[in-house]
Every structure is written in C-alpha cells, then in structure tokens.
Design a protein around this motif. Structure first.
Motif, PDB file in Angstrom:
ATOM      1  N   ILE A 194      26.769   3.621 -72.555  1.00 37.58           N
ATOM      2  CA  ILE A 194      27.605   3.893 -74.097  1.00 37.58           C
ATOM      3  C   ILE A 194      27.518   2.341 -75.050  1.00 37.58           C
ATOM      4  CG2 ILE A 194      29.681   4.244 -75.576  1.00 37.58           C
ATOM      5  CD1 ILE A 194      30.318   6.939 -73.680  1.00 37.58           C
ATOM      6  N   TRP A 195      27.867   1.228 -73.209  1.00 38.93           N
ATOM      7  CA  TRP A 195      27.974  -0.143 -74.345  1.00 38.93           C
ATOM      8  C   TRP A 195      27.326  -0.757 -73.604  1.00 38.93           C
ATOM      9  CZ3 TRP A 195      32.632   2.734 -72.279  1.00 38.93           C
ATOM     10  CH2 TRP A 195      33.302   3.137 -72.929  1.00 38.93           C
ATOM     11  N   MET A 196      26.815  -0.301 -72.648  1.00 40.26           N
ATOM     12  CA  MET A 196      25.829  -1.717 -72.057  1.00 40.26           C
ATOM     13  C   MET A 196      24.462  -1.062 -71.365  1.00 40.26           C
ATOM     14  SD  MET A 196      29.088  -4.313 -71.178  1.00 40.26           S
ATOM     15  CE  MET A 196      27.779  -5.596 -70.685  1.00 40.26           C
ATOM     16  N   PRO A 197      23.545  -0.589 -72.186  1.00 40.40           N
ATOM     17  CA  PRO A 197      22.043  -0.016 -70.731  1.00 40.40           C
ATOM     18  C   PRO A 197      21.407  -1.362 -70.312  1.00 40.40           C
ATOM     19  CG  PRO A 197      22.258   0.051 -73.829  1.00 40.40           C
ATOM     20  CD  PRO A 197      23.594  -0.538 -73.312  1.00 40.40           C
ATOM     21  N   VAL A 198      21.610  -0.562 -69.551  1.00 45.45           N
ATOM     22  CA  VAL A 198      20.054  -1.545 -68.063  1.00 45.45           C
ATOM     23  C   VAL A 198      19.160  -0.742 -68.787  1.00 45.45           C
ATOM     24  CG1 VAL A 198      19.929  -2.004 -66.181  1.00 45.45           C
ATOM     25  CG2 VAL A 198      22.823  -1.289 -66.761  1.00 45.45           C
ATOM     26  N   LEU A 199      17.884  -2.102 -68.669  1.00 45.75           N
ATOM     27  CA  LEU A 199      16.242  -1.972 -69.060  1.00 45.75           C
ATOM     28  C   LEU A 199      15.709  -3.025 -67.346  1.00 45.75           C
ATOM     29  CD1 LEU A 199      16.928  -3.008 -72.790  1.00 45.75           C
ATOM     30  CD2 LEU A 199      16.788  -0.487 -71.440  1.00 45.75           C
ATOM     31  N   ARG A 200      14.638  -1.679 -67.567  1.00 46.67           N
ATOM     32  CA  ARG A 200      13.800  -3.411 -66.706  1.00 46.67           C
ATOM     33  C   ARG A 200      12.657  -4.213 -67.972  1.00 46.67           C
ATOM     34  NH1 ARG A 200      12.227  -2.075 -60.894  1.00 46.67           N
ATOM     35  NH2 ARG A 200      10.510  -3.592 -60.851  1.00 46.67           N
ATOM     36  N   ILE A 201      12.010  -4.745 -67.531  1.00 47.87           N
ATOM     37  CA  ILE A 201      10.717  -5.783 -68.130  1.00 47.87           C
ATOM     38  C   ILE A 201       9.896  -5.451 -67.747  1.00 47.87           C
ATOM     39  CG2 ILE A 201       9.855  -8.019 -69.039  1.00 47.87           C
ATOM     40  CD1 ILE A 201      13.567  -6.731 -70.204  1.00 47.87           C
ATOM     41  N   TYR A 202       9.068  -5.030 -68.692  1.00 48.01           N
ATOM     42  CA  TYR A 202       7.399  -4.514 -67.783  1.00 48.01           C
ATOM     43  C   TYR A 202       6.835  -5.122 -68.993  1.00 48.01           C
ATOM     44  CZ  TYR A 202       9.214  -0.345 -65.857  1.00 48.01           C
ATOM     45  OH  TYR A 202      10.106   0.225 -64.664  1.00 48.01           O
ATOM     46  N   GLY A 203       5.652  -5.426 -68.765  1.00 44.65           N
ATOM     47  CA  GLY A 203       5.028  -6.585 -69.225  1.00 44.65           C
ATOM     48  C   GLY A 203       4.799  -7.795 -69.345  1.00 44.65           C
ATOM     49  N   TYR A 205      14.111   0.752 -79.675  1.00 52.38           N
ATOM     50  CA  TYR A 205      13.135   1.904 -79.105  1.00 52.38           C
ATOM     51  C   TYR A 205      12.015   1.653 -80.113  1.00 52.38           C
ATOM     52  CZ  TYR A 205      17.064   4.194 -76.893  1.00 52.38           C
ATOM     53  OH  TYR A 205      17.528   4.358 -75.873  1.00 52.38           O
ATOM     54  N   LEU A 206      10.635   2.149 -79.580  1.00 48.52           N
ATOM     55  CA  LEU A 206       9.079   2.501 -80.295  1.00 48.52           C
ATOM     56  C   LEU A 206       8.133   3.541 -79.595  1.00 48.52           C
ATOM     57  CD1 LEU A 206       7.372   1.237 -82.793  1.00 48.52           C
ATOM     58  CD2 LEU A 206       6.396   0.622 -80.506  1.00 48.52           C
ATOM     59  N   GLY A 207       8.628   4.811 -80.606  1.00 47.25           N
ATOM     60  CA  GLY A 207       8.124   6.581 -79.978  1.00 47.25           C
ATOM     61  C   GLY A 207       8.911   6.060 -79.105  1.00 47.25           C
ATOM     62  N   ASN A 208       8.448   6.520 -77.652  1.00 43.78           N
ATOM     63  CA  ASN A 208       9.461   7.075 -76.251  1.00 43.78           C
ATOM     64  C   ASN A 208       9.481   5.984 -75.356  1.00 43.78           C
ATOM     65  OD1 ASN A 208       6.929   6.604 -75.404  1.00 43.78           O
ATOM     66  ND2 ASN A 208       6.751   8.896 -74.674  1.00 43.78           N
ATOM     67  N   LYS A 209       9.245   4.983 -75.820  1.00 42.55           N
ATOM     68  CA  LYS A 209       9.030   3.533 -75.119  1.00 42.55           C
ATOM     69  C   LYS A 209      10.199   2.755 -75.430  1.00 42.55           C
ATOM     70  CE  LYS A 209       4.816   2.862 -74.457  1.00 42.55           C
ATOM     71  NZ  LYS A 209       3.270   1.716 -74.143  1.00 42.55           N
ATOM     72  N   ILE A 210      11.225   1.742 -74.378  1.00 49.28           N
ATOM     73  CA  ILE A 210      12.199   0.617 -75.632  1.00 49.28           C
ATOM     74  C   ILE A 210      11.077  -0.787 -74.856  1.00 49.28           C
ATOM     75  CG2 ILE A 210      14.133  -0.695 -74.530  1.00 49.28           C
ATOM     76  CD1 ILE A 210      15.713   2.276 -73.771  1.00 49.28           C
ATOM     77  N   LEU A 211      11.019  -1.655 -76.576  1.00 52.62           N
ATOM     78  CA  LEU A 211      10.623  -2.728 -76.151  1.00 52.62           C
ATOM     79  C   LEU A 211      11.116  -3.979 -76.520  1.00 52.62           C
ATOM     80  CD1 LEU A 211       7.325  -2.399 -78.842  1.00 52.62           C
ATOM     81  CD2 LEU A 211       7.995  -1.873 -76.043  1.00 52.62           C
ATOM     82  N   VAL A 212      11.499  -5.200 -75.803  1.00 52.49           N
ATOM     83  CA  VAL A 212      12.693  -6.249 -75.804  1.00 52.49           C
ATOM     84  C   VAL A 212      11.505  -7.541 -76.648  1.00 52.49           C
ATOM     85  CG1 VAL A 212      13.296  -7.823 -74.993  1.00 52.49           C
ATOM     86  CG2 VAL A 212      13.519  -5.818 -73.645  1.00 52.49           C
ATOM     87  N   LYS A 213      11.996  -7.303 -77.378  1.00 53.29           N
ATOM     88  CA  LYS A 213      11.311  -8.815 -78.381  1.00 53.29           C
ATOM     89  C   LYS A 213      12.484  -9.561 -79.162  1.00 53.29           C
ATOM     90  CE  LYS A 213       7.655  -7.239 -78.587  1.00 53.29           C
ATOM     91  NZ  LYS A 213       6.572  -7.044 -77.653  1.00 53.29           N
ATOM     92  N   ARG A 214      12.184 -10.819 -79.517  1.00 49.46           N
ATOM     93  CA  ARG A 214      13.464 -11.432 -80.608  1.00 49.46           C
ATOM     94  C   ARG A 214      13.023 -11.499 -81.429  1.00 49.46           C
ATOM     95  NH1 ARG A 214      15.242 -16.128 -77.768  1.00 49.46           N
ATOM     96  NH2 ARG A 214      14.297 -15.946 -75.606  1.00 49.46           N
ATOM     97  N   CYS A 215      14.575 -11.755 -81.864  1.00 45.83           N
ATOM     98  CA  CYS A 215      15.014 -11.619 -83.639  1.00 45.83           C
ATOM     99  C   CYS A 215      14.481 -13.233 -84.591  1.00 45.83           C
ATOM    100  CB  CYS A 215      16.488 -11.879 -83.917  1.00 45.83           C
ATOM    101  SG  CYS A 215      16.353 -11.125 -85.243  1.00 45.83           S
ATOM    102  N   ILE A 216      13.061 -12.778 -85.276  1.00 42.57           N
ATOM    103  CA  ILE A 216      12.607 -13.815 -86.346  1.00 42.57           C
ATOM    104  C   ILE A 216      13.377 -13.894 -87.970  1.00 42.57           C
ATOM    105  CG2 ILE A 216      11.354 -15.250 -86.902  1.00 42.57           C
ATOM    106  CD1 ILE A 216      11.213 -15.462 -83.939  1.00 42.57           C
ATOM    107  N   ALA A 217      13.730 -13.133 -88.278  1.00 43.94           N
ATOM    108  CA  ALA A 217      13.698 -12.763 -89.019  1.00 43.94           C
ATOM    109  C   ALA A 217      15.027 -11.617 -90.159  1.00 43.94           C
ATOM    110  CB  ALA A 217      12.964 -12.716 -90.151  1.00 43.94           C
ATOM    111  N   TYR A 218      15.512 -11.361 -90.988  1.00 44.60           N
ATOM    112  CA  TYR A 218      16.063 -10.675 -91.613  1.00 44.60           C
ATOM    113  C   TYR A 218      15.795  -9.844 -92.685  1.00 44.60           C
ATOM    114  CZ  TYR A 218      19.340 -12.191 -87.720  1.00 44.60           C
ATOM    115  OH  TYR A 218      19.787 -12.815 -86.570  1.00 44.60           O
ATOM    116  N   ALA A 219      16.271  -8.792 -93.219  1.00 44.96           N
ATOM    117  CA  ALA A 219      15.572  -7.773 -94.423  1.00 44.96           C
ATOM    118  C   ALA A 219      16.105  -9.071 -95.616  1.00 44.96           C
ATOM    119  CB  ALA A 219      16.747  -6.910 -95.083  1.00 44.96           C
TER     120      ALA A 219
END
Length: 196
Positions: free
Chosen positions: A54-63, A93-107
């Motif tokens: 609910i509040w704090m998902p735990v993720l493992r980094i791949y790649g 989410y991207l399809g059935n994967k979770i990606l981690v990236k850096r926020c660069i710009a907004y709408a």
C-alpha cells in the motif's frame, strides 16, 4: 506378599507426582508461548506485506540502466505517490515490468538533447551531478520534444544503454503507471541509505 502390599509399591511417590505435574505444566506453558509467538509472527508478516503493497513497495533492481546510482541486485524502497521533483528516481509500470528511471521534465516542458548528451529543459542546461558520462543514447523521438499532458519525461543514469522516454518503446510515463518515488536503498548493507 499380599495384593494390597503389591499395589502400594506400584503407587508413585509424592515427589514423582510433583515432578510429573511440573512437566505437564511446562508442556502447557510451552504450547501457549509457541502459539502466541506464531500468531505474533503472522501479524507482523501481514503488516509488512500490507505496508509494502500500500505505502512502500520494495523493489529489486535488474540491469544497468541506472548505473552508477543503482546497481543490479540493489533492493530499494519506493514511497507511493506522484509528488516528484526533477531529479527524483521514479518506479513505474511498463507492461508487466517495473522500471526505475530519473524524472527529467513534466507535462508542457520542452526537452532537447544535443549530440554530446547534454540535456536542456525549456532551454536551460540540466545540471546532472549523478552522471559519470553523457550520451544521446537510444533516441528515436523528434527533438526538441514537448512532454504531453499528465506525463513525465524520464531517463536512466547510464545514458548510453538506457531505453527510456527518449525512445517510443517506453515513451513518457503516465501518472497511472507510477509505482512511487525511490527513497531508500535497503540492500546491499554496504550501500544502505537514501537514494538521490
């Protein structure tokens, strides 16, 4: 020897009875403690799963798309929500994967990247102290690019290998795709701490 004398000899002594009573009481106490410990562990595990989902998902980094900030095998904690600033790490989410990236710009903001990999947002050069090298990378969008409504433009820190918003395969991230903001590295212990 009479039958009465034989049956008296077979009767346990007072000390034997007390020892047997103590043993039975111990068994009952042991079962109660074991049962309460198991219940407590189940409650703690359920609470941990609830908090993690609910509040704090735990993720493992791949790649390696987030090198050097995040390495393959790192375990990170995300904070749910969509309150980001430029430079924050975002899980989505991207399809059935979770990606981690850096926020660069907004709408509505304009993003431009030159041949050397320098990133400009609304004409201003973006300061990126988290990078070890710059690269244009896998870019098939027409630059300069305006970020669509309700979207976030995200890039990986390992610019030469990361597939991110510069490529239409990933594109800009919609608000409903966002899992949360990466705030803490939990593993490995040698790199334990907040993530920036």
């Amino acid at each position: 020897m009479s039958q009465k004398q034989k049956s008296r000899r077979d009767l346990p002594t007072l000390s034997q009875l007390e020892a047997e009573l103590a043993r039975e009481r111990y068994k009952v106490r042991y079962r109660k403690v074991l049962r309460s410990t198991i219940y407590a562990l189940i409650v703690v595990a359920a609470a941990a799963v609830l908090i993690a989902t609910i509040w704090m998902p735990v993720l493992r980094i791949y790649g390696s798309s987030m090198d050097p900030t995040l390495k393959e095998g790192d375990v990170v904690v995300a904070l749910k929500g969509s309150d980001f600033e430029a430079g924050d790490l975002v899980a989505f989410y991207l399809g059935n994967k979770i990606l981690v990236k850096r926020c660069i710009a907004y709408a509505g903001q304009w993003v431009d990247i030159d041949e050397d990999g320098n990133v400009y947002v609304d004409g201003q050069l973006l300061e990126e102290p988290y990078l070890t090298e710059k690269a244009l990378g896998d870019c098939n969008i027409k630059l300069p690019y305006q970020v669509p409504e309700n979207r976030i433009f995200c890039m990986g820190d390992h610019r030469s290998t990361s597939v991110d918003s510069r490529n239409t395969t990933v594109g800009c991230v919609a608000e409903e795709q966002v899992v949360g903001k990466i705030v803490f590295r939990a593993w490995p212990f040698t790199r334990l701490g907040t993530v920036k």
